[in-house]
Structures are given as C-alpha cells and as structure tokens.
Design a protein around this motif. Structure first.
Motif, PDB file in Angstrom:
ATOM      1  N   PRO A   2       0.926  -1.129   0.399  1.00  0.00           N
ATOM      2  CA  PRO A   2      -0.194   0.091  -0.231  1.00  0.00           C
ATOM      3  C   PRO A   2       1.120   1.368  -0.202  1.00  0.00           C
ATOM      4  CG  PRO A   2       0.230  -0.960   2.111  1.00  0.00           C
ATOM      5  CD  PRO A   2       0.784  -2.054   1.138  1.00  0.00           C
ATOM      6  N   THR A   3       1.052   2.510  -0.711  1.00  0.00           N
ATOM      7  CA  THR A   3       0.672   3.874  -0.515  1.00  0.00           C
ATOM      8  C   THR A   3       0.232   4.303   0.832  1.00  0.00           C
ATOM      9  OG1 THR A   3       0.681   3.407  -2.884  1.00  0.00           O
ATOM     10  CG2 THR A   3       1.288   6.118  -2.159  1.00  0.00           C
ATOM     11  N   LYS A   4       1.326   5.167   1.516  1.00  0.00           N
ATOM     12  CA  LYS A   4       2.151   6.007   2.594  1.00  0.00           C
ATOM     13  C   LYS A   4       1.003   6.957   2.258  1.00  0.00           C
ATOM     14  CE  LYS A   4       3.667   3.755   5.994  1.00  0.00           C
ATOM     15  NZ  LYS A   4       5.341   2.670   6.359  1.00  0.00           N
ATOM     16  N   LEU A   5      -0.519   7.569   3.090  1.00  0.00           N
ATOM     17  CA  LEU A   5      -1.066   8.743   2.301  1.00  0.00           C
ATOM     18  C   LEU A   5       0.007  10.164   2.007  1.00  0.00           C
ATOM     19  CD1 LEU A   5      -3.550  10.268   1.536  1.00  0.00           C
ATOM     20  CD2 LEU A   5      -4.032  10.389   4.297  1.00  0.00           C
ATOM     21  N   LEU A   8       2.027   9.434  -0.665  1.00  0.00           N
ATOM     22  CA  LEU A   8       0.670   9.818  -2.342  1.00  0.00           C
ATOM     23  C   LEU A   8       0.734  11.280  -2.057  1.00  0.00           C
ATOM     24  CD1 LEU A   8      -1.720   8.594  -3.353  1.00  0.00           C
ATOM     25  CD2 LEU A   8      -2.774   9.725  -2.547  1.00  0.00           C
ATOM     26  N   LYS A   9       1.105  12.065  -1.327  1.00  0.00           N
ATOM     27  CA  LYS A   9       0.294  13.590  -1.938  1.00  0.00           C
ATOM     28  C   LYS A   9       1.829  14.445  -1.597  1.00  0.00           C
ATOM     29  CE  LYS A   9      -2.168  14.798   3.113  1.00  0.00           C
ATOM     30  NZ  LYS A   9      -3.424  16.401   3.468  1.00  0.00           N
TER      31      LYS A   9
END
Lengths: 176, 176
Positions: A2-5, A8-9
DNA sequence: TACTGTGTTTAGTAATTACTAAACGTTCTA
DNA sequence: TAGAACGTTTAGTAATTACTAAACACAGTA
C-alpha cells in the motif's frame, strides 16, 4: 504494497509543480497550492514551509500572489496571530479571478499598444507605400478583432455566476 | 507628423514581443511572428534575421517551433534554395494547432500523474487516517474532473472546422 | 574538386527568474 | 521595555532560459 498517504501527497505535489511550471508559474507555487489543496484544514505559513521545503520568504511572497489570483484564501483565527491559508477548490471560480487579474496587467498594456498601432493606421497618419500600408492595416485589424473576441469571452466568463460542468457541456454541444 | 511605416512595424513588433513573453514564450519568437505577420510576402531567413536583429541560429530554431505550433508556414520557390516563411493569419486555426501540440507534451505527462494518484486512491491501496484519505480522494477527483472538462473543451476545439467569430458569439450568448 | 549560399547544431555567455538567508517591522506578552 | 512569535522585505545566489558566435553539413555551381 500500500502507498502511504504522505507519499501520495508528495507525488501529487510534484505533479502539480510541473503543471505549474508548464504554465509559466514558479514550480514552488504549484507545490504550495498542492499542499493546501490536499489539506482538510487551513494551514499556517510554517506548516507550508515545512511541507514544501521552501523558505518563509518564498512562501510568503508566493502565497500572496496565489491569493491575488484567487487560488488560495487567507484567514485568521481569533486569538491567534498566525495567518491561515486554504486552497480555493472551485477551479472555475479561480479561472475567473485569474482572468480578472490579467486584465490590469502587463498583458493589457501590450494589447493596448496594438490598438494604438491600429489607431494610427486608421487616422491615415502613416506614410509609406500605399498598398503595403493597406495590407498592414488589414493584418493589424484582424489581430485586434481576435483580441477583442478573446476579451469578450473572458469578460463573459468573469461575469458568470458559475461555469460548471453544465455550461461546459452546453458549449461543447455548440462546437460539435 | 506622420509615422513612417517601418517605425510602425517596429512598434508593433515590440508589442507582440511583450505579449509573447507574457505567455511564457521567448520574446524573440513574438518578434519573428510579428515581422512575418506584417509582411505581404513570405520572407527568407536572412530577411527575418535583419529585421529582428537576432542571429541566424536563433531564428532557425525559433521559426521551427513556430512552425510546429502552426503559427508560421515554411515554403520554398522552385529554383531557389532558400526557405520562405509566412505567418498563419487565421488565429483560431493557430489556437487549434497549439492545443494539438500541447496534447503530446510534458503537460500531459503531469496530468497523467494526477490520474495515477487518483487510481491509487480508487484501488483502495492507500493507507492512512481513513477520513483524511477520503478527503484527499474527493479533492483529487475534483481536480481530475476539472482537467477532463478542459480536455473535452480543447479536443472539441481541435476538431472544429472553424471557430470563427460566429461561434464565439454563440458561446457568448450561452454564457450570458 | 573547391567554392558559395543555404540552414542547423553546438558550446558557451548573457539575462532572467526562482529562491535562500538573514535583517527587519509589528504586535503581543511578560 | 525586553523578548518572542509572527510575516515581510531585501540583497545576494543558484538555476534556468534565451541568445550569440562559430563550426558544421549539405546542395548546387564553377
């Protein structure tokens, strides 16, 4: 995996930076906007500083021009000396205010110079080969008309209450 | 006292240079276009060189990007090794080809990166505070929709046979 | 083949723009 | 009044972009 928030930002921020640069704005400006745009709450200046890696000075000036363009809004909380910034999320609204901004700018000065050229030609105060003067006149006039069309369009957009998807659809149906 | 034609042309050229710079293009590009736009006949490279004061090299490269944008056209005369250039005088046509040009550019790459961000969010592969992820999702989605609207608009314009004043009028009447 | 008239490419320079670091001005608090 | 917490301004630097000068490539001509 999973990509961490936060990651992503950051990717998103980099993307907007490039878009910003593409349109002739500093890439830092795009980054600042991106950070604000993805934040659920208004952010104080230092927060923008730490999230973009720019310095206070840079953020201070660029956030100001963003505000002038209507892309971000400045606010303050009672009993708190900090300024808080948040992104405008209605892009059509932003477009309108950017257009409005442009109307008093360097750009208009240049356009006015074209108009002056045209006026001289119309006043008949230009000396030179007659046929060529006439040709130049036609050309400058055509350019002026083009500018006028653009200008009417953007004035119309500025005056709009809302240029939502609905209106865009309508426009598209005409252009088909 | 009357203005002499060459002087008039030069003023006009300076105006267009500024407009060019305003839109993020080199000012020399605006100058080249202006010279061609005001010339009744296609001009060879050296003529552009002497009328703009730029060097051969600069004119060579910039005239090429102008041609790619569809703002000027290159032609040649039989039995004459020179290339001749003339300005496109239908600006709506130029706009179309500029838009077309932009579609395969750096800009699109950046926009694609926004789309990727969105896809990750939709796939549910982003970890972090649930409410914030949702917020970010809504924002990125809104931006994507905005881009799509712009994109449809410009595709529509590209496909048009002609975007003359008539169409602009129609658009204006909708927007009122 | 050398020479001339073209346009292009390249390597370096000049000019512009974005940004940093740090001084500064203000306002609030102690 | 001093000090702290802000945002702003300024002077200088780094990075980028526009442009120059000159070498180059190619085609046609003597």
């Amino acid at each position: 995996m999973p990509t961490k928030l936060p990651q992503l930002k950051q990717d998103f921020t980099e993307g907007l930076s490039q878009i910003s640069r593409f349109w002739g704005f500093p890439k830092g400006m795009g980054a600042i906007f991106a950070v604000l745009y993805l934040s659920p709450t208004p952010l104080p200046l230092d927060e923008i500083v730490s999230q973009t890696g720019l310095t206070k000075g840079a953020v201070s000036t660029e956030v100001r021009t963003l505000a002038r363009m209507g892309l971000v809004h400045r606010s303050s909380k009672l009993g708190d000396r900090k300024d808080y910034y948040e992104a405008e999320s209605d892009f059509f609204k932003s477009i309108r205010s950017i257009l409005k901004e442009r109307q008093n700018s360097e750009f208009d000065r240049a356009i006015r110079s074209v108009r002056e050229t045209l006026e001289k030609l119309e006043a008949g105060t230009v000396s030179g080969d007659e046929a060529e003067v006439e040709f130049v006149y036609q050309r400058v006039k055509a350019l002026q008309e083009f500018f006028n069309a653009i200008d009417s369009l953007s004035s119309a957009v500025i005056k709009l209450e809302s240029l939502g998807l609905g209106n865009v659809q309508k426009i598209l149906s005409i252009l088909k």
